[in-house]
Design an enzyme around this catalytic site. Structure first.
Site, short mmCIF file in Angstrom:
data_model
loop_
_atom_site.label_atom_id
_atom_site.label_comp_id
_atom_site.label_asym_id
_atom_site.label_seq_id
_atom_site.Cartn_x
_atom_site.Cartn_y
_atom_site.Cartn_z
N TYR A 4 0.89 -1.09 0.03
CA TYR A 4 0.11 -0.01 -0.07
C TYR A 4 0.90 1.18 -0.02
O TYR A 4 0.32 2.31 -0.79
CB TYR A 4 -0.99 0.07 1.07
CG TYR A 4 -1.94 -0.78 1.04
CD1 TYR A 4 -3.01 -0.62 -0.04
CD2 TYR A 4 -2.41 -2.05 1.71
CE1 TYR A 4 -4.04 -1.62 -0.32
CE2 TYR A 4 -3.37 -2.85 1.74
CZ TYR A 4 -4.21 -2.72 0.65
OH TYR A 4 -5.37 -3.55 0.40
N GLU B 218 5.67 -27.27 17.11
CA GLU B 218 4.94 -27.00 15.64
C GLU B 218 3.79 -26.25 16.06
O GLU B 218 3.20 -25.18 15.28
CB GLU B 218 4.75 -28.38 15.06
CG GLU B 218 4.10 -27.90 13.65
CD GLU B 218 3.50 -29.40 13.13
OE1 GLU B 218 4.19 -30.17 13.18
OE2 GLU B 218 2.84 -29.20 11.92
N ASP C 209 4.52 -32.62 14.42
CA ASP C 209 3.72 -33.86 14.20
C ASP C 209 4.61 -34.94 13.56
O ASP C 209 5.73 -34.95 12.75
CB ASP C 209 2.59 -33.36 13.13
CG ASP C 209 1.52 -32.71 13.74
OD1 ASP C 209 1.24 -32.77 15.27
OD2 ASP C 209 0.52 -32.01 13.12
#
Lengths: 367, 508
Positions: free
Chosen positions: A106, A199, A251
């Protein structure tokens, strides 16, 4: 490309950033002043020029250099955008303001330098990183996503209005955002002797509740999935400046494994940058062999998971430690995956009381 | 039951079959009526090389049915005028007229104008008023006429002689008819616009029933050479025509007969032909047996050495006038006009003229706008059946960098002593191989020139864009670099900008 040694002093590094931007401007200025079309050279970021460097243990850019010339009709716009981005970054850095990638997009409009889309403006920022060798966080441009840290570390702010103020990162039970103010702060002292990067935010919160930071004398970091660059660079600082070992928990699937790998070896997207990776960090789990050993509840691997595993098996980053290949083979053998939350089948505290201590000590499951 | 046979007159025939002349429905009828009268007026002025000045007024008279009204049509021209003794027949007798000679005319059968009056009469039961003066007398003649449909004869209701004080010349036709103007309006206005396009030397003024004024002003007083009358060409002759010629001829031998009555047949050609067809040159044409006449007709078509018809009987617009007309009505950004050399089909000479207009006032419609003309008449109906529509559609436009989404108008004008209309209503051209070929060749010619223009345009545009890009960005690079380098003075980039303009085109 400018090669730099890692520096601890935030202020010093900021000075280097400002100098490098000024040098870029002066180069362009002098060429224009001599009546020639200015040219900027930078290492090519094409895939053929991205190589794995065993010494720094990360992806780096090769010898190939691309030249961007204001003489070329197709280059003149990105060239101008790059000059603008340099000027804008210079302003941010010298005035100690921070901005985001969205903000850059912007802000350009105020200079009638409208970018076609967010991607175009992100690319220009990446160009600027490539040309100067500094990362966008050094120019005070931060991505939107944030991760958090919790633990006994006292930092001293350098951001305007907070200079000299100190904060202990146990002050807030939700953890402290790893944002511009934190990443530009100096480390004062810590009693922690390790860093545990996690995580998922949910498990990070669980760890705090379970007092993991005290029990294991650790600084806890929530990566929020794939760790943002500022978080990766912050982990590196913790390791280099405070000499803390880093353990990563993800995981138990190819994606989690790769989250750990990017913290350790960096990403191909950031091959033009240094000092984002932590080569000595360790992936502590959840491994495929943990799934078997701890009899975790699982989901089957789907096609995409398996395809990803084959890709990773060939990736140079997965060659230096036999752990990776061993676990990839195990995943392919059992064709199963498990989330960190899977440990809850043994009770809410099992992961903290049993699994974590074993893994930190590098021991197999205690029977 | 005994079957009865009766003869019907020409007017009776058209009264019963007015569809074939275009008077299909109330909206179409009012369009055709206006068109026929206006075309007669244009012909009347052009035949004397007078720049036409035509005033048309359609005024509301009364309601007729739910969808139709009675209108009064008033058409006034400055043409040659009609000698008083011809007026009743010229307007009150179908198939009577001045158009049965071989030269290019708008009308073909001497039918249209009278059909309009006939239509007016059967729908309103009112007489038509014809006022005319040839300008060389000090009298104006005014007739009130009706048509005796069964006998195909004019009935003179009233006849007046007025004093022509101001030396007026021209004809005024005024009659009432039933129609649906609202529905016909778009076609009528389109007709005037297109007529103005191919008659750029004419002033057309139209006042519609709501009192709205439409004015089409001439941009030139130059007019095309009027067509010369010509003899029939051997290739275009049939048995009936041959028999008529034999009946009227004063020639007593075949050589003279051929030379006298056929187009472009001289002494040598006549001898060669007679040898070819095995006739003795001294034979008296009036002595030819019926079978010999049939044989002669066939041989006339077979003989290869007749010279092609010349085009003096044609009056094409010419490139200059076509350009003026298209420019006046469409005001395009770019225009190519071209005229083909004369050609023939079946013994009839013809010329194709074409214009292709790009941009400016030409609308973007997603397909080409096609303006079709035959002998300076706009053809407004059945576009898809027209031969030029098919030729345009089957052209490989990409070769010329042209695509249908560009604002492009194609103007096709065919001039001929015999326009191959498919219907009496003058709506579209039949697909004749010779004409199709000429239109296709002409289309390639103008398309090629347009293609060159578009390529040039593309270069200019690209060059402009290049320069604008550099002049947009270079000053900013200078500005940003100066700020970064912390210098007061902004480097001078004028030289760089100049070099882009100079060598810009070569770099790509």
């Amino acid at each position: 490309m400018v090669q730099k040694k890692s520096k601890s002093s935030v202020a010093e590094r900021q000075q280097e950033v400002v100098n490098s931007l000024k040098k870029l401007g002066t180069d362009i200025y002098d060429q224009l002043d001599q009546g020639v079309f200015p040219t900027i050279n930078m290492p090519s970021r094409s895939t053929e020029n991205i190589n794995y460097d065993p010494v720094t243990r990360q992806y780096i850019l090769g010898e190939r250099v691309v030249s961007r010339s204001a003489r070329n009709i197709r280059h003149v716009k990105p060239f101008t955008q790059l000059a603008w981005a340099a000027m804008f970054s210079n302003e941010l850095t010298t005035k100690k303001k921070t901005s985001t990638l969205r903000d850059v997009y912007y802000s350009a409009q105020a200079y009638e330098m409208t970018f076609t889309d967010q991607q175009e403006s992100n690319n220009i920022i990446t160009d600027l990183e490539t040309v100067t060798g500094f990362s966008r966080e050094d120019f005070h441009i931060f991505p939107e996503e944030r991760s958090a840290i919790f633990g006994d570390l006292t930092i001293g702010y350098t951001v305007p209005g907070y200079e000299g103020k100190q904060l202990n990162l146990t002050s807030h039970p939700d953890g402290v955002l790893i944002g511009p103010a934190l990443t530009t702060s100096e480390f004062i002292n810590t009693k922690a002797n390790k860093v545990i990067a996690i995580e998922k935010g949910a498990l990070f919160t669980r760890f705090i509740e379970e007092n993991v930071h005290n029990k294991h004398n650790a600084l806890l970091i929530s990566c929020g999935g794939q760790a943002p660059r500022q978080t990766r660079s912050f982990i590196r600082r913790l390791q280099k400046e405070l000499n803390l070992p880093v353990y990563i928990f993800t995981d138990g699937d190819p994606w989690g494994m790769h989250i750990a790998q990017v913290i350790i070896s960096g990403s191909a997207n950031a091959a033009h940058l240094r000092d984002l990776n932590t080569p000595d960090a360790v992936w502590s789990g959840v491994w495929a062999s943990d799934i078997v050993e701890y009899k975790l509840p699982t989901d089957p691997l789907d096609e995409v998971d398996i395809k990803r595993l084959y890709e990773l098996a060939k990736d140079p980053r997965y060659q230096n430690d036999p752990l990776w290949q061993r676990e990839i083979k195990m995943f392919l053998k059992i064709k199963k995956k498990a989330e960190q939350e899977a440990f809850s089948r043994y009770g809410l505290t099992y992961i903290v009381d049993e699994y974590l201590p074993n893994k930190l000590e590098g021991k197999p499951k205690s029977s | 039951m005994a079957q009865t046979f009766e003869e019907i007159s020409a007017s009776d025939f058209f009264y019963r079959n007015r569809d074939i002349a275009g008077f299909t429905n109330p909206s179409r009828a009012i369009f055709v009526a206006i068109r026929e009268i206006v075309e007669n007026s244009l012909d009347a002025a052009e035949s004397q090389k007078i720049p036409p000045e035509i005033f048309i007024r359609l005024s509301f008279e009364s309601e007729a049915t739910k969808d139709t009204q009675i209108y009064k049509l008033h058409v006034e021209d400055n043409g040659c005028g009609i000698p008083p003794r011809f007026i009743p027949s010229a307007f009150g007798q179908i198939l009577y007229g001045s158009k049965y000679k071989l030269k290019q005319t708008r009308g073909t059968f001497g039918l249209g104008g009278k059909m309009s009056l006939l239509y007016g009469q059967v729908t309103t039961h009112q007489a038509a008023t014809i006022t005319s003066s040839t300008g060389d007398t000090n009298k104006i003649y005014q007739f009130k006429l009706m048509i005796d449909i069964q006998r195909n004869r004019p009935i003179i209701i009233d006849r007046k002689v007025l004093i022509n004080k101001d030396g007026w010349r021209g004809t005024i036709v005024e009659f009432s008819l039933e129609g649906d103007y609202l529905r016909a309006m778009p076609k009528i206005l389109e007709y005037f616009k297109q007529t103005a396009m191919v008659n750029p030397y004419a002033n057309l003024t139209f006042v519609d029933p709501k009192g709205r004024l439409y004015k089409f002003t001439r941009v030139t007083t130059i007019m095309p050479e009027p067509p010369k009358e010509t003899l029939p060409h051997p290739y275009g002759v049939d048995v009936e025509l041959l028999q008529r010629l034999i009946a009227i001829t004063e020639c007593t031998n075949m050589t003279d007969f051929l030379r006298r009555h056929f187009h472009r047949v001289g002494e040598i050609t006549a001898q060669k032909f007679l040898e070819f067809s095995g006739l003795t040159p001294s034979k008296n044409p009036k002595k030819l047996a019926h079978e010999e006449i049939v044989k002669l007709t066939q041989n006339l078509k077979k003989f290869k050495d007749f010279l092609p018809p010349d085009a003096s009987c044609l009056s094409p617009l010419g490139e200059e006038l076509l350009r003026a007309g298209i420019t006046k009505e469409l005001n395009p950004e770019y225009l190519v006009v071209h005229q083909r050399k004369p050609s023939t089909y079946g013994g009839h000479p013809f010329i194709v003229e074409m214009g292709i207009a790009y941009g400016g006032g030409v609308p973007k419609t997603g397909s080409f706008v096609i303006y079709r003309f035959a002998n300076r008449i706009p053809l407004l109906y059945d576009e898809a059946s027209d031969v030029s529509f098919r030729v345009i559609g089957s052209m490989n436009w990409r070769r010329y960098k042209v695509s249908p989404d560009m604002p492009i108008a194609i103007v096709v004008h065919l001039c001929s002593t015999k326009v191959p209309y498919k219907t009496v209503g003058k709506e579209f051209l039949a697909d004749r191989a010779e004409i199709r070929r000429e239109i296709a060749n002409e289309l390639r010619e103008v398309a090629r020139q347009l293609g060159h223009f578009l390529t040039r345009q593309e270069h200019v545009d690209r060059e402009k864009k290049r320069i604008s890009i550099f002049s947009k960005y270079l000053p900013r690079i200078a500005q940003f670099a100066a700020i970064l380098a912390q210098r007061e003075r902004i480097p001078d980039i004028e030289k760089l900008l100049k070099s882009v303009q100079k060598y810009g085109a070569e770099e790509e």
